[in-house]
Design a protein around this motif. Structure first.
Motif, short mmCIF file in Angstrom:
data_model
loop_
_atom_site.label_atom_id
_atom_site.label_comp_id
_atom_site.label_asym_id
_atom_site.label_seq_id
_atom_site.Cartn_x
_atom_site.Cartn_y
_atom_site.Cartn_z
N GLY A 52 50.26 -58.81 4.63
CA GLY A 52 50.86 -59.81 5.51
C GLY A 52 50.34 -59.67 6.94
O GLY A 52 50.06 -60.66 7.61
N LEU A 53 50.23 -58.44 7.38
CA LEU A 53 49.71 -58.15 8.71
C LEU A 53 48.28 -58.67 8.84
O LEU A 53 47.92 -59.30 9.85
CB LEU A 53 49.77 -56.64 8.92
N VAL A 54 47.45 -58.44 7.84
CA VAL A 54 46.06 -58.93 7.82
C VAL A 54 46.06 -60.46 7.89
O VAL A 54 45.28 -61.06 8.64
CB VAL A 54 45.32 -58.44 6.55
N ALA A 55 46.93 -61.10 7.13
CA ALA A 55 47.00 -62.57 7.13
C ALA A 55 47.33 -63.10 8.51
O ALA A 55 46.66 -64.00 9.03
CB ALA A 55 48.03 -63.05 6.11
N ARG A 56 48.35 -62.54 9.16
CA ARG A 56 48.77 -63.05 10.46
C ARG A 56 47.76 -62.74 11.56
O ARG A 56 47.56 -63.55 12.47
CB ARG A 56 50.17 -62.51 10.80
N MET A 78 47.84 -67.38 3.11
CA MET A 78 49.18 -67.98 3.14
C MET A 78 50.10 -67.30 2.14
O MET A 78 51.28 -67.03 2.42
CB MET A 78 49.09 -69.49 2.85
N ALA A 79 49.57 -66.98 0.96
CA ALA A 79 50.37 -66.29 -0.06
C ALA A 79 50.75 -64.89 0.43
O ALA A 79 51.90 -64.46 0.28
CB ALA A 79 49.60 -66.22 -1.37
N TRP A 80 49.80 -64.17 1.02
CA TRP A 80 50.09 -62.83 1.54
C TRP A 80 51.12 -62.90 2.66
O TRP A 80 52.02 -62.08 2.75
CB TRP A 80 48.82 -62.16 2.04
N ASN A 81 50.98 -63.90 3.53
CA ASN A 81 51.92 -64.06 4.64
C ASN A 81 53.35 -64.27 4.11
O ASN A 81 54.30 -63.70 4.65
CB ASN A 81 51.50 -65.25 5.51
N LYS A 82 53.48 -65.06 3.07
CA LYS A 82 54.81 -65.34 2.48
C LYS A 82 55.35 -64.13 1.72
O LYS A 82 56.51 -63.78 1.83
CB LYS A 82 54.70 -66.55 1.55
N GLN A 83 54.47 -63.48 0.96
CA GLN A 83 54.89 -62.35 0.12
C GLN A 83 55.23 -61.11 0.95
O GLN A 83 56.10 -60.33 0.58
CB GLN A 83 53.78 -62.02 -0.88
N TYR A 84 54.55 -60.95 2.08
CA TYR A 84 54.74 -59.77 2.93
C TYR A 84 55.08 -60.22 4.36
O TYR A 84 54.22 -60.24 5.23
CB TYR A 84 53.48 -58.90 2.92
N PRO A 85 56.33 -60.63 4.61
CA PRO A 85 56.71 -61.14 5.94
C PRO A 85 56.62 -60.04 7.01
O PRO A 85 56.58 -58.85 6.71
CB PRO A 85 58.15 -61.61 5.74
N ALA A 86 56.61 -60.49 8.26
CA ALA A 86 56.52 -59.56 9.40
C ALA A 86 57.68 -58.57 9.38
O ALA A 86 58.83 -58.95 9.18
CB ALA A 86 56.50 -60.33 10.71
N THR A 87 57.35 -57.32 9.58
CA THR A 87 58.36 -56.26 9.61
C THR A 87 58.85 -56.08 11.06
O THR A 87 58.26 -56.62 12.00
CB THR A 87 57.76 -54.92 9.13
N HIS A 104 51.95 -64.10 22.80
CA HIS A 104 52.26 -63.51 21.49
C HIS A 104 51.29 -64.02 20.43
O HIS A 104 50.62 -65.02 20.62
CB HIS A 104 53.68 -63.90 21.06
N ASN A 105 51.27 -63.32 19.29
CA ASN A 105 50.67 -63.88 18.09
C ASN A 105 51.76 -64.76 17.49
O ASN A 105 52.74 -64.27 16.94
CB ASN A 105 50.27 -62.77 17.11
N LYS A 106 51.60 -66.06 17.61
CA LYS A 106 52.65 -67.00 17.22
C LYS A 106 52.86 -67.07 15.72
O LYS A 106 53.84 -67.64 15.25
CB LYS A 106 52.36 -68.38 17.82
N PHE A 107 51.96 -66.45 14.96
CA PHE A 107 52.15 -66.38 13.51
C PHE A 107 53.06 -65.20 13.16
O PHE A 107 53.63 -65.16 12.07
CB PHE A 107 50.80 -66.28 12.79
N VAL A 108 53.20 -64.25 14.07
CA VAL A 108 54.17 -63.15 13.89
C VAL A 108 55.55 -63.60 14.35
O VAL A 108 56.55 -63.34 13.69
CB VAL A 108 53.72 -61.88 14.68
N THR A 109 55.60 -64.30 15.48
CA THR A 109 56.91 -64.74 16.02
C THR A 109 57.50 -65.90 15.23
O THR A 109 58.68 -66.19 15.35
CB THR A 109 56.77 -65.18 17.49
N GLY A 110 56.68 -66.60 14.44
CA GLY A 110 57.16 -67.75 13.68
C GLY A 110 57.03 -69.07 14.43
O GLY A 110 57.43 -70.11 13.93
N GLU A 111 56.44 -69.04 15.63
CA GLU A 111 56.26 -70.26 16.40
C GLU A 111 55.19 -71.17 15.79
O GLU A 111 55.20 -72.38 16.02
CB GLU A 111 55.87 -69.94 17.85
#
Length: 197
Positions: A52-56, A78-87, A104-111
Motif C-alpha cells: 500500500g505504501l508503494v502504491a501511494r 489501486m488494488a494494493w492501495n485498497k487492500q493495504y490502507p495507510a497505517t 502532504h502526499n494527498k493519496f495518504v491523507t485521502g484528499e
C-alpha cells in the motif's frame, strides 16, 4: 521525500526500473526480505507490508510530476492501495515530511484518489509554478523540475544531475524517469550526459 525509503542495495538494484507486478513461483531471493523479482518478466513484487505504501508513493510521484502510467500498473497499484490502507505510522510519516516539504502526499491523507484514467495534476512541474517560469535555465528555480532528483531521459537513456548538467531542465516531462542516486540510474541502463561538469 515521500518517495525515499531505506532499502537493501541488492534488492533495489535488482528491482531496477521493472514495473510492479505479481511474481508467481519465485523463491525468496533475499533472506528475510520477502520482496520478489522476476528478471525474465521484468517485474518486482514488494512484500505485503509495504504494498500500500508503494502504491501511494507511486501515485504521488506520477501525479506530482505529470507522468504516464500503464492501465495494468494503475489497476495493480489501486488494488494494493485498497487492500493495504495507510497505517497510523504512514500518516505520521506523511505529517513529518509535510512539515519539511510544505505539502502532504494527498493519496495518504485521502484528499486524492487514483482511478483508472486518472489525469495527473502535475503540481510539481516547474511550468506550473506561477511567477517562476520566466527565469533562465540553470537557476535554482529551474532546477526544481525534478525536485532535486536525477532526471533520466527515456529516449536517449542519458541522465542529468540537478547541478552541473546544463540540460537538466530540458527533458520533456513525458520522457522523464526520476532517480535519487546515480547508481540507480546506471542500474536502469542510463549513462551520465556528456555535458555534465
Amino acid at each position: 521525500m515521500f518517495n525515499l525509503y531505506p532499502s537493501v542495495g541488492e534488492v533495489n538494484g535488482d528491482r531496477s526500473n521493472f514495473n510492479y507486478g505479481a511474481v508467481l513461483g519465485a523463491a525468496s531471493q533475499y533472506g528475510q526480505c520477502r520482496t520478489k523479482v522476476d528478471f525474465s518478466e521484468r517485474a518486482a513484487e514488494p512484500r505485503d507490508e509495504v504494498k500500500g505504501l508503494v502504491a501511494r508513493a507511486t501515485f504521488y510521484m506520477f501525479d506530482r510530476y505529470n507522468l504516464n502510467m500503464s492501465r495494468q500498473q494503475q489497476q495493480l497499484l489501486m488494488a494494493w492501495n485498497k487492500q493495504y490502507p495507510a497505517t497510523a505510522w504512514e500518516r505520521q510519516r506523511d505529517d513529518r515530511i509535510a512539515a519539511v516539504m510544505g505539502h502532504h502526499n494527498k493519496f495518504v491523507t485521502g484528499e486524492r484518489s487514483w482511478t483508472v484514467g486518472y489525469k495527473p495534476v502535475g503540481d510539481g512541474v516547474i511550468s506550473k509554478v506561477q511567477g517562476r517560469a520566466a527565469q533562465k535555465p540553470g537557476t535554482a528555480t529551474h532546477q526544481l523540475q525534478g525536485n532535486g532528483m536525477i532526471i533520466g531521459n527515456r529516449n536517449s537513456q542519458v541522465y542529468h544531475l540537478p547541478q552541473g548538467c546544463p540540460s537538466y531542465g530540458n527533458v520533456s516531462g513525458k520522457n522523464q524517469e526520476l532517480f535519487t542516486l546515480e547508481s540507480e540510474a546506471q542500474a536502469a541502463g542510463y549513462r551520465k550526459a556528456g555535458n555534465c561538469r
